[in-house]
Design a protein around this motif. Sequence first.
Motif, short mmCIF file in Angstrom:
data_model
loop_
_atom_site.label_atom_id
_atom_site.label_comp_id
_atom_site.label_asym_id
_atom_site.label_seq_id
_atom_site.Cartn_x
_atom_site.Cartn_y
_atom_site.Cartn_z
N ILE A 182 36.26 -5.35 62.70
CA ILE A 182 36.63 -4.58 62.33
C ILE A 182 37.66 -4.38 63.99
O ILE A 182 37.30 -4.36 65.29
N SER A 193 48.33 -4.62 64.09
CA SER A 193 48.52 -3.99 62.61
C SER A 193 48.76 -2.67 62.36
O SER A 193 47.61 -1.95 62.91
N ARG A 195 46.28 0.21 59.21
CA ARG A 195 45.36 0.82 58.57
C ARG A 195 45.31 1.72 58.12
O ARG A 195 45.16 2.39 59.02
N GLU A 196 44.36 2.05 56.44
CA GLU A 196 43.89 3.26 56.32
C GLU A 196 43.18 4.12 57.50
O GLU A 196 42.06 3.34 57.67
N ALA A 218 48.15 6.44 58.81
CA ALA A 218 47.88 5.45 59.22
C ALA A 218 47.62 5.59 60.17
O ALA A 218 48.13 6.25 60.82
N THR A 221 45.84 -0.45 64.89
CA THR A 221 44.43 -1.67 65.63
C THR A 221 45.04 -2.72 66.78
O THR A 221 46.67 -2.46 66.90
#
Length: 432
Positions: A182, A193, A195-196, A218, A221
């Motif tokens: 990750i 990007s 992500r949740e 959100a 990253t």
Amino acid sequence: MALTGRTALAAALGALLVGLVLPGWSGLLAVQLPLLTAVLYDLARAAPVRNLRFSRTGDTSVRLGNAADVDLLVTNPGPRPLRAHLRDAWPPSARPDDASRHRFHLPPGESRRLRTTLRPTRRGTRTADRVTVRSYGPLGLAARQGSHDVPWSVRVLPAFTSRKHLPAKTARLRELDGRTSILTRGEGTEFDSLREYVPGDDTRSIDWRATARQTHVAVRTWRPERDRRILVVLDTGRTSAGRVGDAPRLDAAMDAALLLTALASRAGDRVDLLAYDRTPRATVHGRTQHDVLPAFVEAMAPLEPALVESDARGLATTVHRMSPHRSLLVLLTGLDASAVQENLLPVLPQLTARHTLLVASVADPRIQEMAAARGSIDAVYEAAAAERALAERQNTADLLRRHGVTVVDAPPEDLAPALADAYLTLKSKGRL
């Protein structure tokens, strides 16, 4: 012309015969005159060596520690058969095997390929010396001898023994790039990007604008920056000439630089090279990802330490000229207290103001062994001297760290992976 051992033996037996059976000039002429006639006949029947033709094929480069094969093609254009001993001479550091001395028979008009295997012990260009041929007559009493220049050179490249660490370091690099793990947030890194949000995420990474447009929280990253600039500087001054084990410190520094270059080029970073003591000894600049490592290897091959004190001010000027933009400056040099305090420290502000500086140095494991030695008076004195040397080295490293410099100090076998780890750590923190 050359006489053989067979001729000497025949002359000795003839002298014995004269002394025991035929003393006087008549006996001497009766025994030695036929021998002289046989020698002249043998010399006349030996194939001439001046007309022989030579050419070479084979390896033109080899890594230090590996073997290179060089073939010598001998052609006999004359009408007489060639019974020959041949020596293909190379400098001692090329380590030619016993096959550099060849014994062969070559009929008229034919060619023979002779192979010499080299196992060089030093970097640089090894050039072939003369090819010496001794052509014997049918009786084996006398020989014609001559030498020929048959040019050929083999470039001995750095060994790059640290290549074995590249797969492990590349795997860690992929983790940093987010290919196998990750992506994480890091100051100064590039946005990747959204992500949740999951419990445990840093709340500072929440993107509130994106959250307002979605039904869940959100977070951003990030990934380590790519296409950064790295300048590897090899100090080729006197400190690089000190031997650690069987090789100078410069060779260990080169090995570490090659691993770093291979890793950084795979990370998409641009890597340049500067070898410097009082003047630039080698430079590599503006190479692409695919040809930067071969260019480094070619540039490093002929480098030798210079027994002079390195000019730190000239180095700083050259660094700024080669890398005017912010870069990671990797300086492979010594941690001698006098050299660092008198030369490097005065120019540190102008280097660290523009670049992130990483200093890597080769430590001598023998000093650690001496520091741990006990059992005799001499060993205790050696241990005290070693402890003092280690303390001075540690103080020098701490002094550099207080100026914001990352320091890597490791023995030759550990320097390359330690330098690669330091690069990856800086990259993960976004400090490139």
